[in-house]
Design an enzyme around this catalytic site. Structure first.
Site, mmCIF file in Angstrom:
data_model
loop_
_atom_site.group_PDB
_atom_site.id
_atom_site.type_symbol
_atom_site.label_atom_id
_atom_site.label_comp_id
_atom_site.label_asym_id
_atom_site.label_seq_id
_atom_site.Cartn_x
_atom_site.Cartn_y
_atom_site.Cartn_z
ATOM 1 C CE LYS A 181 -4.130 1.647 2.819
ATOM 2 N NZ LYS A 181 -4.889 2.358 3.537
ATOM 3 C CB SER B 182 -7.975 3.024 2.131
ATOM 4 O OG SER B 182 -7.561 3.215 3.341
ATOM 5 C CB SER C 245 -8.679 0.693 5.184
ATOM 6 O OG SER C 245 -9.314 1.752 5.164
HETATM 7 N N1 GLN Z 1 -13.046 3.952 5.416
HETATM 8 C C1 GLN Z 1 -12.813 4.433 6.941
HETATM 9 C C2 GLN Z 1 -12.531 5.992 6.521
HETATM 10 O O1 GLN Z 1 -12.633 6.346 5.811
HETATM 11 C C3 GLN Z 1 -11.827 3.365 7.160
HETATM 12 C C4 GLN Z 1 -9.940 3.247 6.816
HETATM 13 C C5 GLN Z 1 -9.719 2.695 7.195
HETATM 14 O O2 GLN Z 1 -9.301 2.040 7.710
HETATM 15 N N2 GLN Z 1 -8.085 3.097 6.151
HETATM 16 O O3 GLN Z 1 -12.173 6.171 7.879
#
Ligand code: GLN
Length: 479
Positions: A74, A149, A173
Site C-alpha cells: 500500500k 481504502s 481498510s
Molecule cells: N473507511 C474508513 C475511513 O474512511 C476507514 C479507513 C481506514 O481504515 N483507513 O476512515
C-alpha cells in the site's frame, strides 16, 4: 499459486524467483491498465531482487520463508528511495529516506516487492475513489469498486498481480476491500505489527496487516511482519506470532458468538446477500463442533459515530505536517503562511479537507468535551461490552461489510452512505482487537461476500483457526 507453494519451490530450486516474478509482471502487463491497482510498478527492481535471491540459493545460503514471493505494498508505507504518495498530490514525488519496519522484515524473509498500490487519499475512504490518481476497479467486475481504502492491495491479490499484499486498517481498510474483492484480509491486534514507516492517519487506530488468497498465506505473512519494534512506542513487547502450528486445530468445542447488533436482523442496511452467508457460516461452524450462539455487544452500534470524531481529530493533527515546507510539491505564495495555505488547498482532496475540518472542530475549545471527550467514553463502553462478550465466547463473528461491491460513483455524493460501509469493522479498531475477513461464497449478484471473525486482543491464533475452518467449507481456497 499460493505464497507458501512459491516459497517452497523457490527454496528447493524447483522454480527460479525470476520466473515467478516474470510471470506476475506478465499478468500485470495484461490487465493492470483496466484495474489500476498500482500507483507504481517497480518491475525492474523486482527482477533484480529475484536474481539476487536466485544467486543466494545457488550458493547455498539459507533464505527466509517468503523466498521469491511477490508482494504489493500500500502506497502509505515508506519504501526507501521509492515514491510514496498516500494517494495524494501533496506527497507526489516524495521518496522516503527509509523503509518501514514491515518492509525490512519482508525483505529479510525473501519477499519481492512488486510496487506501490493505490488507496483513498491518506487512507480516508471505502472505495479507493478518493485517490488523487484515479480509482481502482474490482477485478471481479470492472464497473464496481474494490472497496477501500486499501483497494489497490485487495485488487492486486484478486487479479493475480501478487499472491500477497500489505494494507493498513484504521476503521476497516483491510477487511472491507478484502471482502469486496474475495480475498483474505487481516487487521492484527493494535501493537502487534510495527507502525514505524506507516504514514499516520489516526495513530490510536492504525494497524498494518496482510492480504492473501488463502488463510495460511495470510498467517505466514503475519508471522513475518509481527513482533516487537523499539522504533514504535506502541509496539507490544512480544515475539513474532506463530500461527501455523495451530492453524489446523479446528473449532471443536470453541464458543462462537454471532454479534446480533451487527448481523442480519440487528442492523439496517445489511443486504440479504450478506446475511444469508452469515447464516451459512453459522452452520459450517456448528457442523465443525463449535458452540454457536447469539452474542450482544450493545455499544458497537455507536462505533461509527465515535470513530468519525476520533479518527478525524487524530488526522487533523497528523496531517498538519504537510505544509509545503518539508515534503512534496510546494505552491509558492507571498508569505510562508500563504504558501502553506496555497499548498494545502491545492494538494489535499475534498474528503481529506472534510476530515481535517471535522477533526479541528471536534478538538476546538468549547467543543472538546462534547465531541472528542464523549467519543472517547463511547470507546470505553465498546471495550467493556467486548470484554463482557468474551467472558462467554472465544471469538465473535459478523458480516465484514454490509453489502457486496457497489458501482463506481454510487456513494461518492453522500459521505454518510460511504461511511456506513465500515459499520461492522470499526468496533475492533476502537477496541484495539484483531479481526479478519474470510471470503465465503458469493451473493446473488455474483460478487464475493466476506465473513468477519473477531477475537480478543492477542488471540490471533484462535481467530485463524476459525478462519481456516470457514475457508475449507467455502470452496474458495486455492489449493
Ligand atoms: N473507511 C474508513 C475511513 O474512511 C476507514 C479507513 C481506514 O481504515 N483507513 O476512515
Amino acid at each position: 499459486m499460493k505464497a507458501t507453494e512459491i516459497a517452497e519451490k523457490v527454496l528447493s530450486g524447483e522454480v527460479s524467483a525470476r520466473s515467478v516474478v516474470e510471470h506476475h509482471i506478465e499478468t500485470i502487463n495484461k490487465i493492470e491498465s483496466d484495474v489500476n491497482a498500482f500507483n507504481l510498478v517497480t518491475a525492474e527492481q523486482a527482477l533484480m531482487d529475484a536474481d539476487e535471491i536466485d544467486s543466494k540459493i545457488a550458493s547455498g545460503e539459507t533464505l527466509g520463508p517468503l523466498a521469491g514471493v511477490p508482494i504489493s505494498i500500500k502506497d502509505n508505507l515508506c519504501t526507501r528511495g521509492v515514491e510514496t504518495t498516500c494517494g495524494s498530490k501533496i506527497l507526489e514525488g516524495w521518496k522516503p529516506p527509509y523503509n518501514a519496519t514491515v518492509i525490512e522484515k519482508l525483505k529479510e524473509a525473501g519477499a519481492v516487492v512488486m510496487g506501490k498500490t493505490n488507496l483513498d487519499e491518506f487512507a480516508m475512504g471505502s472505495s479507493t475513489e478518493n485517490s488523487a490518481f484515479g480509482p481502482t476497479r474490482n477485478p471481479h467486475n470492472l464497473e464496481l469498486v474494490p472497496g477501500g481504502s486499501s483497494g489497490g492491495s485487495a485488487a492486486a491479490v484478486a487479479a493475480g498481480f501478487s499472491p500477497l499484499a500489505l494494507g493498513s486498517d484504521t476503521g476497516g481498510s483491510i477487511r472491507q476491500p478484502a471482502a469486496l474483492c474475495g480475498v483474505v484480509g487481516v487487521k492484527p491486534t493494535y501493537g502487534r505489527v510495527s507502525r514505524y514507516g506507516l504514514v499516520a492517519f489516526a495513530s490510536s487506530l492504525d494497524q498494518v496487516g496482510p492480504f492473501a488468497n488463502t488463510v495460511s498465506d495470510a498467517a505466514l505473512t503475519l508471522e513475518v511482519i509481527s513482533g516487537h519494534d523499539p522504533r514504535d512506542s506502541t509496539s507490544i513487547p512480544e515475539k513474532p506470532l506463530d500461527i501455523s502450528e495451530v492453524l489446523d486445530q479446528g473449532v471443536d468445542g470453541m464458543r462462537i458468538g454471532v454479534i446480533e447488533e451487527l448481523s442480519g436482523k440487528g442492523l439496517e442496511g445489511i443486504s440479504p446477500d450478506v446475511s444469508s452467508r452469515v447464516e451459512e457460516a453459522i452452520k459450517v461452524f456448528s457442523n465443525a463442533g463449535a458452540i454457536v450462539e447469539s452474542a450482544s455487544v450493545p455499544a458497537s452500534i455507536y462505533g461509527l459515530s465515535a470513530y468519525y470524531v476520533i479518527a478525524p481529530a487524530e488526522a487533523s493533527s497528523n496531517l498538519a505536517r504537510y505544509d509545503g515546507i518539508r515534503f512534496g510539491p510546494r505552491t509558492e505564495a507571498a508569505t510562508t503562511a500563504e504558501t502553506m495555505t496555497a499548498t494545502r488547498t491545492k494538494g489535499f482532496g475534498d474528503e481529506v479537507k472534510r476530515r481535517i475540518m471535522l477533526g479541528t472542530y471536534a478538538l476546538s475549545a468549547g467543543y472538546y468535551d462534547a465531541y472528542y471527550g464523549k467519543s472517547q467514553r463511547v470507546r470505553t463502553l465498546i471495550m467493556n461490552d467486548f470484554a463482557k462478550a468474551y467472558e462467554k465466547f472465544d471469538i465473535l463473528i459478523s458480516p465484514t461489510a454490509p453489502t457486496t461491491a457497489f458501482p463506481l460513483g454510487d456513494k461518492t455524493a453522500d459521505p454518510m452512505q460511504m461511511y456506513l460501509q465500515d459499520v461492522c469493522t470499526i468496533p475492533s479498531n476502537l477496541a484495539g482487537h484483531p479481526a479478519m475477513s474470510v471470503p465465503f461464497g458469493f451473493g446473488e449478484d455474483g460478487m464475493p461476500v466476506g465473513i468477519q471473525i473477531l477475537a480478543p486482543a492477542m488471540a490471533e491464533r484462535e481467530m485463524f483457526q476459525a478462519a481456516k475452518v470457514l475457508e475449507s467449507e467455502s470452496g474458495e481456497g486455492i489449493e
